[in-house]
Design a protein around this motif. Structure first.
Motif, PDB file in Angstrom:
ATOM      1  N   PHE A 249       4.577  11.841  -5.896  1.00 29.43           N
ATOM      2  CA  PHE A 249       3.789  12.150  -4.699  1.00 29.43           C
ATOM      3  C   PHE A 249       4.510  13.170  -3.837  1.00 29.43           C
ATOM      4  O   PHE A 249       5.708  13.072  -3.645  1.00 29.43           O
ATOM      5  CB  PHE A 249       3.587  10.889  -3.857  1.00 29.43           C
ATOM      6  N   GLU A 250       3.749  14.102  -3.292  1.00 28.68           N
ATOM      7  CA  GLU A 250       4.365  15.089  -2.394  1.00 28.68           C
ATOM      8  C   GLU A 250       4.554  14.474  -1.017  1.00 28.68           C
ATOM      9  O   GLU A 250       5.589  14.590  -0.402  1.00 28.68           O
ATOM     10  CB  GLU A 250       3.486  16.333  -2.299  1.00 28.68           C
ATOM     11  N   GLU A 251       3.480  13.795  -0.549  1.00 28.69           N
ATOM     12  CA  GLU A 251       3.562  13.143   0.762  1.00 28.69           C
ATOM     13  C   GLU A 251       3.005  11.739   0.616  1.00 28.69           C
ATOM     14  O   GLU A 251       1.817  11.515   0.871  1.00 28.69           O
ATOM     15  CB  GLU A 251       2.729  13.923   1.785  1.00 28.69           C
ATOM     16  N   PRO A 252       3.830  10.814   0.182  1.00 31.13           N
ATOM     17  CA  PRO A 252       3.318   9.461  -0.104  1.00 31.13           C
ATOM     18  C   PRO A 252       2.668   8.827   1.110  1.00 31.13           C
ATOM     19  O   PRO A 252       3.181   8.925   2.223  1.00 31.13           O
ATOM     20  CB  PRO A 252       4.566   8.671  -0.499  1.00 31.13           C
ATOM     21  N   LYS A 253       1.510   8.192   0.899  1.00 32.03           N
ATOM     22  CA  LYS A 253       0.803   7.550   2.006  1.00 32.03           C
ATOM     23  C   LYS A 253       1.246   6.098   2.078  1.00 32.03           C
ATOM     24  O   LYS A 253       0.991   5.299   1.181  1.00 32.03           O
ATOM     25  CB  LYS A 253      -0.714   7.639   1.787  1.00 32.03           C
ATOM     26  N   ILE A 254       1.895   5.762   3.190  1.00 29.42           N
ATOM     27  CA  ILE A 254       2.497   4.437   3.311  1.00 29.42           C
ATOM     28  C   ILE A 254       1.466   3.323   3.199  1.00 29.42           C
ATOM     29  O   ILE A 254       1.694   2.321   2.534  1.00 29.42           O
ATOM     30  CB  ILE A 254       3.273   4.334   4.631  1.00 29.42           C
ATOM     31  N   LEU A 255       0.311   3.506   3.848  1.00 27.27           N
ATOM     32  CA  LEU A 255      -0.670   2.420   3.844  1.00 27.27           C
ATOM     33  C   LEU A 255      -1.240   2.145   2.464  1.00 27.27           C
ATOM     34  O   LEU A 255      -1.783   1.084   2.208  1.00 27.27           O
ATOM     35  CB  LEU A 255      -1.802   2.710   4.841  1.00 27.27           C
ATOM     36  N   LEU A 256      -1.140   3.131   1.582  1.00 22.65           N
ATOM     37  CA  LEU A 256      -1.624   2.898   0.221  1.00 22.65           C
ATOM     38  C   LEU A 256      -0.473   2.441  -0.679  1.00 22.65           C
ATOM     39  O   LEU A 256      -0.656   2.253  -1.873  1.00 22.65           O
ATOM     40  CB  LEU A 256      -2.264   4.174  -0.361  1.00 22.65           C
TER      41      LEU A 256
ATOM     42  N   ASN B  17       0.651  -0.777 -11.901  1.00 18.85           N
ATOM     43  CA  ASN B  17       1.680  -1.099 -10.929  1.00 18.85           C
ATOM     44  C   ASN B  17       0.915  -1.104  -9.600  1.00 18.85           C
ATOM     45  O   ASN B  17       0.845  -0.089  -8.913  1.00 18.85           O
ATOM     46  CB  ASN B  17       2.789  -0.043 -10.949  1.00 18.85           C
ATOM     47  N   PRO B  18       0.283  -2.227  -9.262  1.00 22.70           N
ATOM     48  CA  PRO B  18      -0.652  -2.238  -8.138  1.00 22.70           C
ATOM     49  C   PRO B  18       0.051  -2.278  -6.788  1.00 22.70           C
ATOM     50  O   PRO B  18       1.239  -2.614  -6.724  1.00 22.70           O
ATOM     51  CB  PRO B  18      -1.420  -3.548  -8.363  1.00 22.70           C
ATOM     52  N   PRO B  19      -0.671  -1.967  -5.704  1.00 21.32           N
ATOM     53  CA  PRO B  19      -0.082  -2.163  -4.380  1.00 21.32           C
ATOM     54  C   PRO B  19       0.228  -3.646  -4.220  1.00 21.32           C
ATOM     55  O   PRO B  19      -0.566  -4.490  -4.648  1.00 21.32           O
ATOM     56  CB  PRO B  19      -1.180  -1.728  -3.409  1.00 21.32           C
ATOM     57  N   PHE B  20       1.363  -3.953  -3.638  1.00 23.39           N
ATOM     58  CA  PHE B  20       1.769  -5.350  -3.561  1.00 23.39           C
ATOM     59  C   PHE B  20       1.170  -6.078  -2.377  1.00 23.39           C
ATOM     60  O   PHE B  20       1.311  -7.273  -2.252  1.00 23.39           O
ATOM     61  CB  PHE B  20       3.300  -5.457  -3.480  1.00 23.39           C
ATOM     62  N   GLY B  21       0.555  -5.355  -1.467  1.00 19.10           N
ATOM     63  CA  GLY B  21      -0.008  -6.038  -0.310  1.00 19.10           C
ATOM     64  C   GLY B  21       1.008  -6.229   0.796  1.00 19.10           C
ATOM     65  O   GLY B  21       0.935  -7.174   1.572  1.00 19.10           O
ATOM     66  N   THR B  22       1.972  -5.321   0.880  1.00 21.53           N
ATOM     67  CA  THR B  22       3.007  -5.464   1.900  1.00 21.53           C
ATOM     68  C   THR B  22       2.697  -4.637   3.140  1.00 21.53           C
ATOM     69  O   THR B  22       3.360  -4.747   4.146  1.00 21.53           O
ATOM     70  CB  THR B  22       4.370  -4.988   1.366  1.00 21.53           C
ATOM     71  N   LYS B  23       1.691  -3.777   3.043  1.00 22.67           N
ATOM     72  CA  LYS B  23       1.427  -2.863   4.162  1.00 22.67           C
ATOM     73  C   LYS B  23       0.042  -3.090   4.736  1.00 22.67           C
ATOM     74  O   LYS B  23      -0.867  -2.309   4.541  1.00 22.67           O
ATOM     75  CB  LYS B  23       1.530  -1.394   3.686  1.00 22.67           C
ATOM     76  N   HIS B  24      -0.139  -4.197   5.425  1.00 22.68           N
ATOM     77  CA  HIS B  24      -1.420  -4.512   6.056  1.00 22.68           C
ATOM     78  C   HIS B  24      -2.571  -4.587   5.061  1.00 22.68           C
ATOM     79  O   HIS B  24      -3.716  -4.472   5.423  1.00 22.68           O
ATOM     80  CB  HIS B  24      -1.789  -3.464   7.139  1.00 22.68           C
ATOM     81  N   ASN B  25      -2.272  -4.737   3.815  1.00 20.29           N
ATOM     82  CA  ASN B  25      -3.332  -4.824   2.814  1.00 20.29           C
ATOM     83  C   ASN B  25      -3.089  -6.049   1.967  1.00 20.29           C
ATOM     84  O   ASN B  25      -3.177  -6.029   0.751  1.00 20.29           O
ATOM     85  CB  ASN B  25      -3.358  -3.553   1.951  1.00 20.29           C
ATOM     86  N   GLN B  26      -2.756  -7.119   2.675  1.00 24.80           N
ATOM     87  CA  GLN B  26      -2.385  -8.354   1.995  1.00 24.80           C
ATOM     88  C   GLN B  26      -3.457  -8.812   1.024  1.00 24.80           C
ATOM     89  O   GLN B  26      -4.634  -8.779   1.326  1.00 24.80           O
ATOM     90  CB  GLN B  26      -2.179  -9.449   3.033  1.00 24.80           C
ATOM     91  N   GLY B  27      -3.005  -9.251  -0.123  1.00 23.97           N
ATOM     92  CA  GLY B  27      -3.974  -9.738  -1.096  1.00 23.97           C
ATOM     93  C   GLY B  27      -4.466  -8.662  -2.035  1.00 23.97           C
ATOM     94  O   GLY B  27      -5.197  -8.952  -2.972  1.00 23.97           O
TER      95      GLY B  27
END
Lengths: 112, 200
Positions: free
Chosen positions: B16-23, B123-133
């Motif tokens: 990623f050039e500019e990784p999006k934290i929320l994703l 390698n899914p989002p783990f749900g650590t950034k306001h996207n729990q679950g």
């Protein structure tokens, strides 16, 4: 977007019961060669919505596993033809999902 | 192809050039991706000539690995257009034709792709950034999409309740040191397939 991928996609618009198959409206198509694999193509055939392929003048034959010519034809259609620009239309709601640079965008806006 | 070759190949994949934290964007390390794919391919034969889906593909490390290992076709799914652009660039650099990609929200796919893919890797989002679950939603979707196996990476710290899947299919192991099942008490556990996990 390859036609094999298209065969998997559905519309998720709210309230739509049968959002499959999506209607392809292509404005730009290209052919991208890919190495032929008979075992892969034969295994994909039962997963397909065959009406989509028969629309391209290709009829399913019995004993297709042994017919290399037939498998190569299916391979060409499913894996080598790519829609670069155009859209996919939900058959029920009419909602169009754009395809840009070969990538279909299936994202819905909030109230859909 | 040897593991080392696969790993060094995956090192060429642009991140990623500019990784999006929320994703929760970050590239899967070539080492982990290599080990995972190598095992899936050599031990379980779930890549070559198979229809593979990569959920939350990002820049495509896992998909590219699967394609290099001769997947029949690997389809990457991701919500972010910028990530998919980088993925596309990677596919061109590697000159691979057995890859495709779709922009969509994996969490809202539901079960419409029921069993259409042979194998799902992710390698899914783990749900650590306001996207729990979100890791669970990815798993649910993956399990409904795959007819043979789901291979996924998970983080122990996001799961207070451990999850258990009573699955009829044979259990698949990941060779790495810390393999474990997750155990759950809630009703979501009616998932039809076993999966293997790696704790990060």
């Amino acid at each position: 977007m390859k036609l094999l991928t298209h065969n998997m996609l559905t519309s998720h618009v709210q309230g739509v019961i049968k959002g499959y198959p999506l209607i392809i409206k292509a404005t730009e198509v290209k052919v991208n060669e890919l190495e032929f694999s008979a075992p892969f193509v034969s295994r994909m055939i039962p997963k397909l919505e065959w009406s989509l392929i028969s629309a391209l003048n290709c009829t399913l034959i019995p004993d297709y596993e042994k017919d290399e010519e037939f498998l190569r034809k299916v391979h060409r259609i499913l894996l080598e033809v790519e829609v670069v620009e155009g859209c996919l239309q939900c058959p029920e709601s009419g909602r169009e999902f754009p395809i840009s640079k070969g990538v279909p965008n299936m994202l819905l806006i909030e109230d859909e | 192809m040897k593991l080392k070759e696969l790993e060094s190949c995956l090192q060429q994949v642009d991140g990623f050039e500019e990784p999006k934290i929320l994703l929760e964007q970050y590239p899967t390390s070539p080492h982990i991706a290599g080990c995972m794919l190598y095992t899936i391919h050599n031990t379980f034969d779930d890549i070559q000539n198979k229809l593979v889906a990569d959920l939350g593909c990002g820049c495509g490390v896992l998909s590219i690995g699967a394609a290099v290992l001769d997947a029949g076709l690997c389809v990457g799914f991701d919500i972010d257009e910028d990530a998919l652009d980088i993925f596309k660039g990677n596919v061109e650099d590697f000159e691979l034709s057995n890859i495709d990609m779709v922009q969509c929200d994996v969490c809202s796919i539901g079960s419409s792709y029921a069993k259409k893919f042979d194998t799902v890797i992710m390698n899914p989002p783990f749900g650590t950034k306001h996207n729990q679950g979100s890791d669970m939603q990815f798993l649910q979707t993956a399990i409904s999409m795959a007819s043979t196996a789901v291979y996924s990476l998970h983080k122990t710290s996001t799961r207070d309740v451990k999850l258990r899947y009573d699955l009829p299919a044979s259990y698949k192991f990941h060779k790495k040191k810390s393999v474990s099942e997750c155990f759950a008490r809630n009703p979501i556990s009616k998932l039809p397939q076993k999966y293997c996990t790696e704790h990060m």
